[in-house]
Scaffold this motif. Sequence first.
Motif, short mmCIF file in Angstrom:
data_model
loop_
_atom_site.label_atom_id
_atom_site.label_comp_id
_atom_site.label_asym_id
_atom_site.label_seq_id
_atom_site.Cartn_x
_atom_site.Cartn_y
_atom_site.Cartn_z
N LEU A 23 0.84 -1.20 0.00
CA LEU A 23 0.00 0.00 0.00
C LEU A 23 0.88 1.25 0.00
CD1 LEU A 23 -2.88 1.17 0.21
CD2 LEU A 23 -2.62 1.04 2.70
N TRP A 24 1.94 1.23 0.79
CA TRP A 24 2.87 2.35 0.85
C TRP A 24 3.52 2.58 -0.52
CZ3 TRP A 24 8.45 1.35 1.30
CH2 TRP A 24 9.21 2.52 1.27
N VAL A 25 3.91 1.50 -1.19
CA VAL A 25 4.53 1.62 -2.52
C VAL A 25 3.54 2.25 -3.51
CG1 VAL A 25 5.40 0.29 -4.49
CG2 VAL A 25 6.21 -0.23 -2.17
N GLU A 26 2.28 1.84 -3.40
CA GLU A 26 1.24 2.38 -4.29
C GLU A 26 0.95 3.85 -4.01
OE1 GLU A 26 -2.20 -0.07 -3.73
OE2 GLU A 26 -1.14 -1.88 -4.35
N GLN A 27 1.02 4.24 -2.74
CA GLN A 27 0.65 5.59 -2.34
C GLN A 27 1.69 6.13 -1.35
OE1 GLN A 27 -3.47 5.97 -1.13
NE2 GLN A 27 -3.98 4.10 -2.23
N PRO A 28 2.88 6.45 -1.84
CA PRO A 28 3.95 6.84 -0.92
C PRO A 28 3.68 8.13 -0.14
CG PRO A 28 4.66 7.06 -3.19
CD PRO A 28 3.32 6.42 -3.22
#
Length: 148
Positions: free
Chosen positions: A97-102
């Motif tokens: 999720l972090w990679v998708e929405q840093p």
Amino acid sequence: MGLAQLIKTHEQEVLARWKEMVRTLSDARHLSEESLENHVPDLLDWLAVRLRERDTADVYGSQMLSRVHAFQRVGDDFDLVEVLAELAVLRDVVLGLWVEQPGDVSPAEVLQLNRDLDDVVAVCTTEFARQVMIRHGASKEATEAVSP
């Protein structure tokens, strides 16, 4: 948006992704929805608080959640590898999720998340081992010797 806010904003999505991936594990296939989720929503809440408040957040909370999760999984006849896989999947989903929405997530938050999840894994592993020893008749002294 920091990592804590990202987790809270997307908590249902994290849970859905986690359940979908965990359902591929052999031991999790037979679990009810309630048993599968177990204490994962509480763990996500604890992680979000821990990320927001860093060193002031309650470490005892994760220890209790980890112990209860391990105790339930022993009762569900899980293998330790499967229990650890569940926690690895949770880490992968949150980091994905972090990679998708840093957004505004700092590297320090990601490191904190990993440290906190590592602590959860250590406590869960220890409690799982302790519960298996109890189930197989180990002495009180032997089970008390297993500590996180």
